[in-house]
Scaffold this motif. Structure first.
Motif, PDB file in Angstrom:
ATOM      1  N   THR A 114      19.270  19.865   8.642  1.00 56.07           N
ATOM      2  CA  THR A 114      18.832  20.533   9.865  1.00 56.07           C
ATOM      3  C   THR A 114      18.053  19.578  10.769  1.00 56.07           C
ATOM      4  N   LEU A 115      17.589  18.453  10.225  1.00 63.01           N
ATOM      5  CA  LEU A 115      16.882  17.452  11.029  1.00 63.01           C
ATOM      6  C   LEU A 115      17.811  16.791  12.036  1.00 63.01           C
ATOM      7  N   TYR A 116      19.116  16.797  11.743  1.00 64.74           N
ATOM      8  CA  TYR A 116      20.074  16.246  12.705  1.00 64.74           C
ATOM      9  C   TYR A 116      21.109  17.290  13.136  1.00 64.74           C
ATOM     10  N   GLY A 117      20.673  18.550  13.114  1.00 66.32           N
ATOM     11  CA  GLY A 117      21.446  19.612  13.740  1.00 66.32           C
ATOM     12  C   GLY A 117      22.576  20.198  12.923  1.00 66.32           C
ATOM     13  N   GLU A 118      22.532  20.065  11.599  1.00 66.70           N
ATOM     14  CA  GLU A 118      23.573  20.635  10.751  1.00 66.70           C
ATOM     15  C   GLU A 118      22.962  21.571   9.721  1.00 66.70           C
ATOM     16  N   GLU A 119      23.801  22.448   9.196  1.00 68.73           N
ATOM     17  CA  GLU A 119      23.372  23.290   8.089  1.00 68.73           C
ATOM     18  C   GLU A 119      23.883  22.691   6.779  1.00 68.73           C
ATOM     19  N   PRO A 120      23.268  23.050   5.640  1.00 69.12           N
ATOM     20  CA  PRO A 120      23.581  22.374   4.379  1.00 69.12           C
ATOM     21  C   PRO A 120      24.973  22.707   3.833  1.00 69.12           C
ATOM     22  N   LEU A 121      25.665  21.656   3.407  1.00 69.10           N
ATOM     23  CA  LEU A 121      26.926  21.813   2.691  1.00 69.10           C
ATOM     24  C   LEU A 121      26.637  22.063   1.205  1.00 69.10           C
ATOM     25  N   PRO A 122      27.611  22.597   0.457  1.00 67.65           N
ATOM     26  CA  PRO A 122      27.380  22.841  -0.977  1.00 67.65           C
ATOM     27  C   PRO A 122      27.030  21.576  -1.766  1.00 67.65           C
ATOM     28  N   GLN A 123      27.484  20.433  -1.287  1.00 69.60           N
ATOM     29  CA  GLN A 123      27.267  19.178  -2.014  1.00 69.60           C
ATOM     30  C   GLN A 123      25.894  18.550  -1.729  1.00 69.60           C
ATOM     31  N   LEU A 124      25.122  19.151  -0.847  1.00 70.03           N
ATOM     32  CA  LEU A 124      23.800  18.612  -0.552  1.00 70.03           C
ATOM     33  C   LEU A 124      22.933  18.631  -1.806  1.00 70.03           C
ATOM     34  N   GLY A 125      22.198  17.520  -2.032  1.00 71.05           N
ATOM     35  CA  GLY A 125      21.317  17.446  -3.183  1.00 71.05           C
ATOM     36  C   GLY A 125      19.925  17.956  -2.877  1.00 71.05           C
ATOM     37  N   GLU A 126      18.973  17.582  -3.711  1.00 70.05           N
ATOM     38  CA  GLU A 126      17.593  18.046  -3.579  1.00 70.05           C
ATOM     39  C   GLU A 126      16.927  17.438  -2.343  1.00 70.05           C
ATOM     40  N   VAL A 127      16.248  18.269  -1.582  1.00 75.31           N
ATOM     41  CA  VAL A 127      15.499  17.801  -0.416  1.00 75.31           C
ATOM     42  C   VAL A 127      14.009  18.053  -0.634  1.00 75.31           C
ATOM     43  N   CYS A 128      13.192  17.293   0.086  1.00 75.99           N
ATOM     44  CA  CYS A 128      11.737  17.439   0.002  1.00 75.99           C
ATOM     45  C   CYS A 128      11.194  17.561   1.422  1.00 75.99           C
ATOM     46  N   PRO A 129      10.941  18.799   1.889  1.00 75.73           N
ATOM     47  CA  PRO A 129      10.507  18.996   3.272  1.00 75.73           C
ATOM     48  C   PRO A 129       9.234  18.232   3.630  1.00 75.73           C
ATOM     49  N   GLU A 130       8.282  18.161   2.678  1.00 76.51           N
ATOM     50  CA  GLU A 130       7.026  17.451   2.958  1.00 76.51           C
ATOM     51  C   GLU A 130       7.286  15.974   3.233  1.00 76.51           C
ATOM     52  N   ARG A 131       8.143  15.385   2.418  1.00 76.89           N
ATOM     53  CA  ARG A 131       8.455  13.967   2.629  1.00 76.89           C
ATOM     54  C   ARG A 131       9.230  13.767   3.929  1.00 76.89           C
ATOM     55  N   ASP A 132      10.200  14.629   4.195  1.00 74.14           N
ATOM     56  CA  ASP A 132      10.971  14.518   5.434  1.00 74.14           C
ATOM     57  C   ASP A 132      10.063  14.524   6.655  1.00 74.14           C
ATOM     58  N   VAL A 163       0.870  -1.180   0.000  1.00 76.57           N
ATOM     59  CA  VAL A 163       0.000   0.000   0.000  1.00 76.57           C
ATOM     60  C   VAL A 163       0.905   1.227   0.000  1.00 76.57           C
ATOM     61  N   VAL A 164       0.811   2.039  -1.064  1.00 76.14           N
ATOM     62  CA  VAL A 164       1.653   3.232  -1.173  1.00 76.14           C
ATOM     63  C   VAL A 164       1.066   4.348  -0.313  1.00 76.14           C
ATOM     64  N   LEU A 165       1.914   4.948   0.510  1.00 73.53           N
ATOM     65  CA  LEU A 165       1.466   5.966   1.464  1.00 73.53           C
ATOM     66  C   LEU A 165       1.790   7.376   0.955  1.00 73.53           C
ATOM     67  N   PRO A 166       0.812   8.270   0.954  1.00 76.23           N
ATOM     68  CA  PRO A 166       1.071   9.657   0.525  1.00 76.23           C
ATOM     69  C   PRO A 166       1.750  10.453   1.631  1.00 76.23           C
ATOM     70  N   ASN A 167       2.469  11.481   1.232  1.00 70.32           N
ATOM     71  CA  ASN A 167       3.174  12.345   2.182  1.00 70.32           C
ATOM     72  C   ASN A 167       2.233  13.432   2.676  1.00 70.32           C
ATOM     73  N   ILE A 168       1.708  13.252   3.866  1.00 68.71           N
ATOM     74  CA  ILE A 168       0.746  14.194   4.431  1.00 68.71           C
ATOM     75  C   ILE A 168       1.250  14.679   5.784  1.00 68.71           C
ATOM     76  N   SER A 169       0.616  15.743   6.299  1.00 69.14           N
ATOM     77  CA  SER A 169       1.054  16.318   7.576  1.00 69.14           C
ATOM     78  C   SER A 169       0.030  16.117   8.692  1.00 69.14           C
ATOM     79  N   ASP A 170      -1.150  15.618   8.358  1.00 66.05           N
ATOM     80  CA  ASP A 170      -2.200  15.431   9.351  1.00 66.05           C
ATOM     81  C   ASP A 170      -1.837  14.264  10.277  1.00 66.05           C
TER      82      ASP A 170
END
Length: 235
Positions: free
Chosen positions: A67-85, A35-42
């Motif tokens: 930032t989820l584990y207390g760091e700021e982004p390095l230049p090499q960081l790729g694409e992030v998806c806040p909703e999914r996180d 069962v595929v789960l959608p990324n929701i905030s509720d």
């Protein structure tokens, strides 16, 4: 009855929900109901999801927000998806609290560790002083490109019944420090953490490679991983 396995998903172009069909096929072949789960905030809706599933597959995808584990982004960081996180943090925290079986693949392996209090390398190539293997292989996903060494007497070792085998590799982030209660159970020859498991839950396994892409090529180790996830839901 066949257990229901929730499968996490990507958000593409802010309008499409996606997951690889290989994730679905791997669960079906192992005897589960995907069962595929959608990324929701509720949070109430997420709680209902947790009540409905018997186990969870946390899939691969883009980078985790540092930032989820207390760091700021390095230049090499790729694409992030806040909703999914945010969705996955709530989902994983809930599934761990309910002690339901969970398997994490690549990003999923990383996110389970973050949710439990561990951290990551934002980019293994720029954050290591020593030369590393090619962890973002140029070969097809069905190709196994490097070896992993498995800790004997671990749950992973008991599942795959092998101390060393080849895996595929598609990542530039990796687990740096495992969360409290987790144990490292596999490494590549350059020292990168390739798998861990929880010592305080009945089935929590994270692997850095992509076993779902190897099931269709009849890789026995990959199939055993998915079989173990589904079987754990019966116990």
């Amino acid at each position: 009855m066949k257990p229901i396995i929730g499968i996490t998903s990507n958000i593409k172009d802010e309008k499409l929900l996606t997951t690889g069909l290989s994730n679905i096929h791997a669960i079906v072949k192992a005897g589960g109901v995907p069962v595929v789960l959608p990324n929701i905030s509720d949070e109430a809706a997420i709680e209902r999801m947790l009540e409905s599933i018997d186990g969870l597959l946390v899939t691969g995808g883009g980078d985790a927000d540092p930032t989820l584990y207390g760091e700021e982004p390095l230049p090499q960081l790729g694409e992030v998806c806040p909703e999914r996180d945010q969705f996955e943090l709530l989902l994983i925290t809930g599934v761990l609290k309910k002690n339901k079986p969970v398997l994490g693949i690549c990003r999923g392996c990383q996110m389970i560790n973050v949710a439990a209090g561990g951290d990551l390398f934002q980019d293994i190539y720029s954050q290591h002083q020593t030369q590393l293997l090619q962890h973002t292989q140029k070969a097809p996903r069905s190709h196994t490109s490097h070896y992993v060494d498995i800790l004997e007497n671990s749950l992973l070792h008991n599942i795959v019944q092998s101390s060393r085998f080849k895996v595929n590799s598609y990542h530039h982030q990796a687990v740096r420090s495992v969360a409290e209660g987790f144990e490292i159970t596999a490494r590549s020859s350059d020292g990168i953490i390739e798998a861990y498991e929880s010592k305080k839950h009945r089935f929590v396994v994270g692997v850095q490679w992509h076993p779902e892409n190897l099931v269709r090529s009849n890789d026995i180790y990959s199939q055993k991983l998915f079989n173990a996830l589904v079987q754990a839901c019966h116990n």
